[in-house]
Design an enzyme around this catalytic site. Structure first.
Site, PDB file in Angstrom:
ATOM      1  N   PRO A  76       0.845  -1.210   0.000  1.00 10.79           N
ATOM      2  CA  PRO A  76       0.000   0.000   0.000  1.00 10.79           C
ATOM      3  C   PRO A  76       0.874   1.252   0.000  1.00 10.79           C
ATOM      4  O   PRO A  76       1.556   1.547   0.973  1.00 10.79           O
ATOM      5  CB  PRO A  76      -0.809  -0.128   1.291  1.00 10.79           C
ATOM      6  CG  PRO A  76       0.004  -1.017   2.172  1.00 10.79           C
ATOM      7  CD  PRO A  76       0.744  -1.943   1.275  1.00 10.79           C
ATOM      8  N   ASP A 131       5.983   2.257   1.955  1.00 13.44           N
ATOM      9  CA  ASP A 131       5.091   1.121   2.199  1.00 13.44           C
ATOM     10  C   ASP A 131       4.389   1.336   3.526  1.00 13.44           C
ATOM     11  O   ASP A 131       5.010   1.271   4.589  1.00 13.44           O
ATOM     12  CB  ASP A 131       5.920  -0.172   2.214  1.00 13.44           C
ATOM     13  CG  ASP A 131       5.060  -1.424   2.314  1.00 13.44           C
ATOM     14  OD1 ASP A 131       3.872  -1.308   2.677  1.00 13.44           O
ATOM     15  OD2 ASP A 131       5.589  -2.524   2.038  1.00 13.44           O
ATOM     16  N   HIS A 132       3.078   1.567   3.460  1.00 16.04           N
ATOM     17  CA  HIS A 132       2.346   1.919   4.674  1.00 16.04           C
ATOM     18  C   HIS A 132       2.130   0.738   5.608  1.00 16.04           C
ATOM     19  O   HIS A 132       1.625   0.909   6.726  1.00 16.04           O
ATOM     20  CB  HIS A 132       0.991   2.518   4.302  1.00 16.04           C
ATOM     21  CG  HIS A 132       0.532   3.591   5.240  1.00 16.04           C
ATOM     22  ND1 HIS A 132       1.176   3.877   6.418  1.00 16.04           N
ATOM     23  CD2 HIS A 132      -0.515   4.448   5.174  1.00 16.04           C
ATOM     24  CE1 HIS A 132       0.550   4.859   7.040  1.00 16.04           C
ATOM     25  NE2 HIS A 132      -0.486   5.225   6.299  1.00 16.04           N
ATOM     26  N   ARG A 133       2.511  -0.466   5.176  1.00 21.47           N
ATOM     27  CA  ARG A 133       2.424  -1.606   6.085  1.00 21.47           C
ATOM     28  C   ARG A 133       3.442  -1.505   7.215  1.00 21.47           C
ATOM     29  O   ARG A 133       3.174  -1.967   8.333  1.00 21.47           O
ATOM     30  CB  ARG A 133       2.651  -2.918   5.316  1.00 21.47           C
ATOM     31  CG  ARG A 133       1.580  -3.275   4.316  1.00 21.47           C
ATOM     32  CD  ARG A 133       1.935  -4.521   3.547  1.00 21.47           C
ATOM     33  NE  ARG A 133       3.166  -4.373   2.762  1.00 21.47           N
ATOM     34  CZ  ARG A 133       3.703  -5.333   2.013  1.00 21.47           C
ATOM     35  NH1 ARG A 133       3.120  -6.520   1.961  1.00 21.47           N
ATOM     36  NH2 ARG A 133       4.806  -5.113   1.326  1.00 21.47           N
TER      37      ARG A 133
END
Length: 486
Positions: A280, A456-458
């Site tokens: 994401p 990467d929003h994870r």
């Protein structure tokens, strides 16, 4: 006369020059049949999914045959060249003759009839299919072949469809294909990508009229066969495009061009799709005054310690990002989906996106965090020069942790970069332009640029991503922080 050809003739197979690569395209041969080679001598250049690589031969001897022409994509593990390591040892020939080389050593028809042990050379493709058993010498009767044997599925090409009256060599080739005279129809000649295209379009290759050299079916032939108005029994035309254009309502040759997706483009497409639909992405932007950084660049160019080195804004931007990563190490990590872990990297392999004639590649500078400014400048110069020459190795593009892409060189203000697979952040650098800017309470012309950071929003929260981008901007606005923060 008998001889152990496995000892005399050695097959050099397409190696996996990277990690997990499955195929490579032969770009250029540096040797021809009859040439003498030594152990370690470069014999060809191949293009993998990401780079052009020169392949050295591990034998001493004489080139007996080249199995594939330039431009052919070959699977890893497939023999590409045969070396006679004991020249002068007799008339024996290797079990497998060249599969796709036009300049293979000629064999007299009489000799072929007496000892048709090997594959016969064909112009293009992947050679005569092997039978289900190990090939042994066979002596066919005049005008007849041995009883038909099941051919290995997908093993390769067969007799050209539009061939002249069958020669002794052609008769032997048909026999070795398991056809035995006229007992079975020859398999159409086509490269694996063309076969896959035909399968995807629902086209039977046996119904396609070949226009390539020696009866090879090309992509254009398949597309012509798939066109609604294509003539099914048209004689091969000298130009594939013309054959497709004549029956079609819209002339594909003048309005469209189909470019095979392979090599760098194929790898880039797969990587970008995988990244975009797996991680994401979040992208943040910041516009900043880099006038002081530009002044420092000019000063460094005149510094004797930087003499002969590549000094430009990208050098200081790279250093600024390394400082920001040191202050915010959480951004230098990777997401392990299989292990459900976040892998924190305690080193920085700094990737630099490079546009090359073969497409986009991202080589990286190993352990960039440990390099001094002159060392970093030297590494950047070597990386860019190697990439432009198309000589970047697969190893140089593996193991990256964070990447910089400089879209500013194209006059672009900024962008929303896609993460390099396996990385958590990528910094896009926009064009540096003279713009009005409020400086010390007054509007003055200043050097201004825009940075964009995708992450990467994870594993990178908005706070962490914002801090990294703000720190990069702070260093570029005031380069003294390269000292105080480092």
């Amino acid at each position: 006369m008998t001889q152990d050809t496995s000892l005399r003739f050695r097959e050099f197979k397409m190696p996996d020059v990277g990690e997990g690569l499955t195929e490579a395209e032969i770009l250029k041969w540096y040797v021809q049949p009859g040439d003498t080679v030594t152990d370690g001598q470069v014999v060809c250049e191949v293009e993998t999914a990401k780079a052009a690589v020169e392949l050295p031969i591990p034998y001493d001897g004489i080139v007996h045959a080249l199995r594939f022409e330039e431009g052919t994509t070959v699977d890893v593990g497939t023999s590409i060249i045969t070396i006679d390591v004991a020249p002068g040892g007799g008339d024996a020939a290797p079990d497998d003759q060249p599969e796709a080389q036009t300049k293979a050593a000629p064999v007299a028809p009489a000799a072929e009839e007496e000892a048709p042990k090997g594959r016969q050379p064909v112009l293009v493709g992947y050679g005569v299919a092997e039978t289900s058993s190990k090939r042994r010498p066979r002596k066919p009767g005049a005008g007849q072949g041995v009883p038909a044997q099941p051919a290995a599925e997908g093993a390769g090409s067969h007799q050209p469809q539009a061939a002249a009256p069958q020669s002794p060599a052609a008769a032997i080739q048909a026999e070795m294909n398991g056809h035995g005279g006229t007992a079975a129809l020859p398999r159409p000649l086509a490269k694996p990508p063309v076969r896959k295209l035909a399968k995807d379009l629902g086209i039977d290759l046996a119904t396609v009229t070949p226009t390539g050299p020696d009866g090879i079916i090309t992509r254009e032939d398949v597309h012509a066969a798939a066109a609604p108005a294509a003539a099914p029994a048209q004689a091969p035309a000298p130009e594939p495009v013309a054959a497709a254009a004549v029956p079609a309502p819209v002339a594909a040759g003048t309005r469209e061009t189909r470019i095979p997706v392979k090599g760098v483009r194929k790898a880039t497409a797969a990587a970008m799709v995988g990244s975009a639909f797996t991680a994401p992405h979040v992208t943040e932007f910041i516009t900043l005054d880099v006038t002081r950084t530009m002044k420092l660049v000019d000063e460094l160019k005149a510094d004797k310690d930087m003499a002969g080195l590549r000094v430009n804004p990208l050098l200081l931007i790279a250093r600024a990002l390394l400082v920001a990563i040191k202050r915010n190490p959480g951004v230098n990590a990777a997401w392990d989906e299989a292990g459900q872990e976040i892998v924190q990297k305690h080193y920085v392999n700094l990737g630099i996106a490079a546009a090359t004639p073969r497409g986009l590649i991202v080589p990286n500078i190993k352990d960039a965090h440990d390099k001094t400014l002159p060392e970093l400048a030297q590494a950047l110069g070597e990386l860019v020069g190697t990439a432009r020459e198309g000589k970047t190795t697969p190893a140089a593009m593996q193991g990256g942790t964070v990447t910089i892409t400089n879209v500013g060189v194209f006059g672009v203000d900024t962008g929303t970069p896609i993460l390099n697979p396996g990385e958590s952040a990528i910094l896009a650098v926009g064009a540096i332009k003279l713009q009005p800017w409020v400086h010390k309470g007054k509007v003055k012309p200043r050097q201004v640029t825009t940075l964009a950071l995708s992450f990467d929003h994870r594993l990178v929260d908005g706070e962490l991503g914002s801090k990294v981008l703000a720190d990069v901007a702070a260093v570029l606005e005031n380069p003294k922080r390269l000292i105080t923060w480092a």
